[in-house]
Scaffold this active site. Structure first.
Site, mmCIF file in Angstrom:
data_model
loop_
_atom_site.group_PDB
_atom_site.id
_atom_site.type_symbol
_atom_site.label_atom_id
_atom_site.label_comp_id
_atom_site.label_asym_id
_atom_site.label_seq_id
_atom_site.Cartn_x
_atom_site.Cartn_y
_atom_site.Cartn_z
ATOM 1 N N HIS A 243 -11.626 -2.178 10.549
ATOM 2 C CA HIS A 243 -10.654 -2.934 11.343
ATOM 3 C C HIS A 243 -11.274 -3.357 12.675
ATOM 4 O O HIS A 243 -10.862 -4.372 13.252
ATOM 5 C CB HIS A 243 -9.402 -2.094 11.620
ATOM 6 C CG HIS A 243 -8.555 -1.863 10.410
ATOM 7 N ND1 HIS A 243 -8.807 -0.849 9.517
ATOM 8 C CD2 HIS A 243 -7.458 -2.513 9.947
ATOM 9 C CE1 HIS A 243 -7.889 -0.893 8.553
ATOM 10 N NE2 HIS A 243 -7.063 -1.881 8.791
ATOM 11 N N ASP B 223 -10.219 -6.753 0.823
ATOM 12 C CA ASP B 223 -9.431 -6.149 1.894
ATOM 13 C C ASP B 223 -9.096 -7.263 2.893
ATOM 14 O O ASP B 223 -9.544 -8.403 2.755
ATOM 15 C CB ASP B 223 -10.225 -5.016 2.554
ATOM 16 C CG ASP B 223 -9.326 -3.937 3.139
ATOM 17 O OD1 ASP B 223 -8.143 -4.230 3.410
ATOM 18 O OD2 ASP B 223 -9.798 -2.807 3.353
ATOM 19 N N ARG C 185 4.681 2.959 2.866
ATOM 20 C CA ARG C 185 5.386 1.774 3.377
ATOM 21 C C ARG C 185 6.893 1.868 3.164
ATOM 22 O O ARG C 185 7.654 1.366 3.973
ATOM 23 C CB ARG C 185 4.860 0.514 2.686
ATOM 24 C CG ARG C 185 3.359 0.338 2.719
ATOM 25 C CD ARG C 185 2.787 0.334 4.114
ATOM 26 N NE ARG C 185 1.382 -0.036 4.119
ATOM 27 C CZ ARG C 185 0.551 0.178 5.134
ATOM 28 N NH1 ARG C 185 0.996 0.785 6.225
ATOM 29 N NH2 ARG C 185 -0.708 -0.202 5.075
ATOM 30 N N ASP D 33 0.867 -1.183 0.000
ATOM 31 C CA ASP D 33 0.000 0.000 0.000
ATOM 32 C C ASP D 33 0.902 1.230 0.000
ATOM 33 O O ASP D 33 1.344 1.672 1.062
ATOM 34 C CB ASP D 33 -0.880 0.061 1.258
ATOM 35 C CG ASP D 33 -1.818 -1.106 1.406
ATOM 36 O OD1 ASP D 33 -2.891 -1.072 0.797
ATOM 37 O OD2 ASP D 33 -1.491 -2.047 2.162
#
Length: 617
Positions: A269, A341, A165, A157
């Site tokens: 999440h 995801d 990252r 990502d």
């Protein structure tokens, strides 16, 4: 703050200068996207022969002079079918998995996972990356693990802004909302192309970006500055340009999070977000995804959001046949790659379990499932998919269709082509032009929200105090005013620390003529108040969401830069000292400032210059 839709009921904010939408037409439109979709032959697979790096399938030309030429798509489809025919059932199941692991090098456990499962892809996170050179070597090692079979997607990502990252050896972009403030498709294309080339140099062949969610809810906890803005046309225009740039650089591009996460108020999440809008509103938010599909998008990542306006229930889109199979595949005609995801998010794992969810996602229309974290969850997913493939719970035709989408993306983007040698790639430094792209975006994004006309721009000989949650802002200001005093504060200080910081901010402000406060979140707003209470003029640099910036009522001037990356704070300092203008425009509407608002900075050395607001777009 109440959720504000500003135009989802058909205003020009959603559709400027275009005829009103026909939602009936949207539901039947077929998009001729890239990717083959030939029907797979049924029945048992032939024994798998060892796979070499395949050459394009040979097509015998008809000697007759009237024979039509063989198209590139036909060659691609033939090559994909040849590859598919060589795969065992276990190989096909491995292709459905994109995995992650802990560590920064290939060891026995990584080899057992990647080669042992013949996985379709590996996603690297910050935990895997130390330097650009190190991750290039890691990618090279991962590729070698599958050198005799199907090469893996090597993904990350790398969005820019607050989701980065790898920091060295690549251009680090200010982020999507900064691009939104520039209003520039040319810069968006340049950003995608520069980033794609740099990531490919480090061995990556896939990027899980850009974010195409429309940030309609100011309280959205997970999208925010990752979005280009709250205007569907703006997000669509910049998304199309960025995708073209990144794909032209040869990178498999996976846009996210379909069908849209920007209007929600929960983070998947930890909980299941629900899109509570009507069917028409949901379809309107999907338009950026539809726009990039029309131009040949490689892939989409699904969102773990419930869409009762479309489905009538609370099953997440990632697992819903009506969303992936019905809407995305059949009605919108998308034949590219669909990746979920992370299935380990609580929105999925707590309700369904990751193994069951993986089977549901594939049957719904997903081609790959992302399981990056816990080792036992990868085993659970693999065993669940394999059992479902064996007993027909995942029909053979659906399995082959999924693998066909994966192979098509890999062949089209050249994953079977041997890359340049690692030493040769590492010996080639990143292009200075790529870094300049990031600086151009940052400078074009600087938005002057308000000013009293007297304290902005700054003079270098002023006594300056800087209170900032990002060190690079203070450094950029001190490069221009070496005697400026800087107080660096944590982005999220503890309660005890906040009390100390308030007193430090007051003492620092009392010693200055002007105070600059750099804010990322609401924790720094009290420092604005404390500094202003001394009677000293305060200038605010908003490095996060601009919704926060308009709450700094005590400030004499407010700049929004939408990013805390060093290129953005350097641009802010240049604007504070009048070296550059303030060309940016708000990519979202605020309570008191309209979408498109932005003031022209006064000329350096001018006094009380007229500030003009550019027309909104």
């Amino acid at each position: 703050m109440a959720r504000r839709w500003r135009g989802l009921e058909g205003s020009s904010r959603l559709h400027p200068n275009v005829p009103p939408w026909s939602l009936r037409a949207l539901t039947v439109l077929l998009v001729l996207c890239s990717g083959a979709c030939a029907t797979a032959p049924g029945g048992p697979q032939a024994p798998r022969a060892p796979l070499e790096t395949p050459a394009p399938a040979q097509v015998q030309a008809d000697p007759a002079p009237t024979a039509p030429p063989v198209s590139g798509d036909a060659v691609l489809r033939a090559r994909v079918e040849d590859l598919l025919a060589r795969l065992s059932l276990e190989d096909k199941v491995g292709q459905l998995m994109m995995v992650g692991f802990a560590g920064t090098e290939v060891d026995a456990s990584v080899e057992a996972l990647v080669r042992g499962r013949r996985v379709g892809g590996v996603c690297l996170f910050k935990r895997n990356i130390v330097t650009g050179e190190q991750v290039a070597r890691l990618n090279d090692g991962l590729r070698r693990l599958l050198a005799d079979t199907i090469p893996p997607f090597l993904a990350l990502d790398q969005e820019g802004g607050n989701v980065v990252r790898v920091n060295d050896g690549v251009v680090v972009l200010p982020g999507n909302m900064a691009l939104g403030a520039t209003r520039s498709p040319e810069l968006a294309y340049a950003a995608g192309h520069a980033q794609g080339e740099d990531l490919a140099r480090l061995g990556f062949n896939m990027n899980l970006a850009p974010v195409l969610d429309v940030n309609l809810n100011p309280r959205n906890p997970v999208i925010g500055i990752r979005s280009y803005g709250d205007s569907v046309p703006l997000v669509s225009e910049l998304g199309r340009a960025f995708v073209r740039g990144q794909q032209d650089a040869g990178l498999v591009t996976v846009a996210k999070h379909f069908p849209g996460h920007g209007a929600t108020d929960a983070d998947s999440h930890t909980a299941l977000p629900v899109m509570r809008e009507s069917r028409e509103e949901v379809l309107a938010q999907m338009e950026p995804f539809h726009a990039v599909m029309r131009e040949g998008l490689d892939g989409l990542m699904t969102a773990h959001v419930a869409v009762p306006g479309l489905t009538g229930d609370d099953v997440p889109a990632t697992l819903h046949p009506q969303v992936l199979g019905g809407l995305l595949r059949q009605r919108l005609g998308f034949e590219g790659l669909v990746l979920t995801d992370e299935l380990e998010m609580d929105a999925i794992a707590q309700r369904y379990g990751v193994g069951r969810a993986a089977v549901m996602a594939v049957n719904a229309g997903a081609d790959m499932v992302l399981i990056p974290w816990r080792a036992e969850k990868k085993t659970e997913v693999y065993e669940a998919l394999l059992a479902a493939a064996h007993d027909g719970a995942i029909p053979r035709g659906r399995l082959d269709e999924a693998v066909r989408h994966i192979l098509t993306a890999k062949v089209r983007r050249g994953l079977f082509e041997p890359p340049l040698q690692l030493a040769e790639r590492l010996a080639t430094p990143p292009s200075p032009e790529h870094a300049e792209v990031a600086h151009r975006i940052a400078r074009a994004a600087v938005t002057l929200l308000r000013t009293d006309g007297r304290h902005f721009p700054l003079a270098p000989d002023m006594r300056l105090a800087v209170i900032t949650a990002e060190d690079s802002l203070g450094e950029a200001i001190q490069a221009r005013a070496p005697h400026a005093q800087v107080l660096n504060v944590p982005a999220y200080p503890s309660r005890a620390r906040r009390s100390v910081l308030r007193q430090q901010a007051r003492r620092l402000a009392l010693s200055a003529d002007v105070v600059v406060v750099g804010v990322i979140n609401s924790r720094q707003l009290e420092l604005v108040t404390m500094a202003a209470a001394t009677g000293r003029p305060v200038l605010v640099v908003s490095m996060g969401l601009p919704y926060l910036a308009e709450l700094a009522d005590e400030a004499r001037a407010v700049l929004a830069i939408y990013s805390y990356q060093p290129v953005a704070t350097e641009a802010a300092a240049a604007a504070l000292f009048g070296e550059i203008g303030t060309p940016g425009r708000l990519p979202v509407g605020l309570n008191r400032l309209a979408f498109g608002h932005g003031l022209d900075a006064p000329r350096k050395g001018g006094s009380g210059a007229l500030h003009t607001e550019r027309s909104a777009r």
